[in-house]
Design an enzyme around this catalytic site. Sequence first.
Site, PDB file in Angstrom:
ATOM      1  N   ASP A   1      -0.220   5.193   0.909  1.00 41.83           N
ATOM      2  CA  ASP A   1      -0.531   6.122   2.002  1.00 41.83           C
ATOM      3  C   ASP A   1      -0.707   5.356   3.311  1.00 41.83           C
ATOM      4  OD1 ASP A   1      -0.562   8.002   0.051  1.00 41.83           O
ATOM      5  OD2 ASP A   1      -2.686   8.477   0.177  1.00 41.83           O
TER       6      ASP A   1
ATOM      7  N   ASP B   1       0.865  -1.171   0.000  1.00 37.16           N
ATOM      8  CA  ASP B   1       0.000   0.000   0.000  1.00 37.16           C
ATOM      9  C   ASP B   1       0.906   1.227   0.000  1.00 37.16           C
ATOM     10  OD1 ASP B   1      -2.436   1.523   0.382  1.00 37.16           O
ATOM     11  OD2 ASP B   1      -1.798   1.786   2.450  1.00 37.16           O
TER      12      ASP B   1
ATOM     13  N   ASP C   1      -1.377  -0.849   5.997  1.00 38.77           N
ATOM     14  CA  ASP C   1      -1.774  -0.345   7.310  1.00 38.77           C
ATOM     15  C   ASP C   1      -3.274  -0.368   7.533  1.00 38.77           C
ATOM     16  OD1 ASP C   1      -1.866   1.793   5.248  1.00 38.77           O
ATOM     17  OD2 ASP C   1      -2.758   2.918   6.898  1.00 38.77           O
TER      18      ASP C   1
END
Length: 232
Positions: free
Chosen positions: A14, A12, A180
């Site tokens: 961001d 991922d 995250d």
Amino acid sequence: MKKGNKTVLLFDLDGTLLDSAPDLAAAINEMLISLSLKVFSQEVIRGWVGNGAKTLVERALLHSINNQSENRKFSEAEINNALAIFLTYYQQKLCVESVLYNGVKKTLLALKKQGYRLAIITNKPTIFIAPIIASYNLTDLFELQLGGDSLKERKPHPLPLLHACKVLNVSTDECIMIGDSKNDILAAKAANMQSIGLTYGYNYGEDINTHKPDWCLDTFPELIPLLDKVFS
């Protein structure tokens, strides 16, 4: 060189590689100001990040009128107009205050040197990916970059992960999704792929462990010893 059956690491962007909240928040507030709406602190806006630009804009619009007595709703046309304003502001200042999380670049370079193939799968609009990773001199590290608008579905749908496997000519067993957000973990589970959850970043205030990634780490550099231990 790397060991074991894992050859591809899907990241991922961001909240995983990049703390982009400062610049996203600035652009959101510029958008709200232009629409004569209430603005918010960076910390508040952080909690809205993670599902792509349109969802971020929708959350900002709804929160900006949340305390008003009128039962105000935004039409699709109004949302799209706000989105266009936001994207214009954000594109002008992509990497002003955004920073790579501690140890990200060093770790990525080490993983590449060990022989892992790296890719980015984000819900961020595709147009922003290349200039952002170029700003941090990461371009040559990634074989593939998929944004939230690259395909007809985005995370938590498994399509981006499965598409990456197809493009890179690998099986899901050879890949790990690293992120995250619950979107990363849910997408991995739906694709029958193992995942690593990161406890920092943007997950709407939820504990990433709730979604049961195969492994969970508190810092990005912990990836190397984990991979060495599990797949040696």
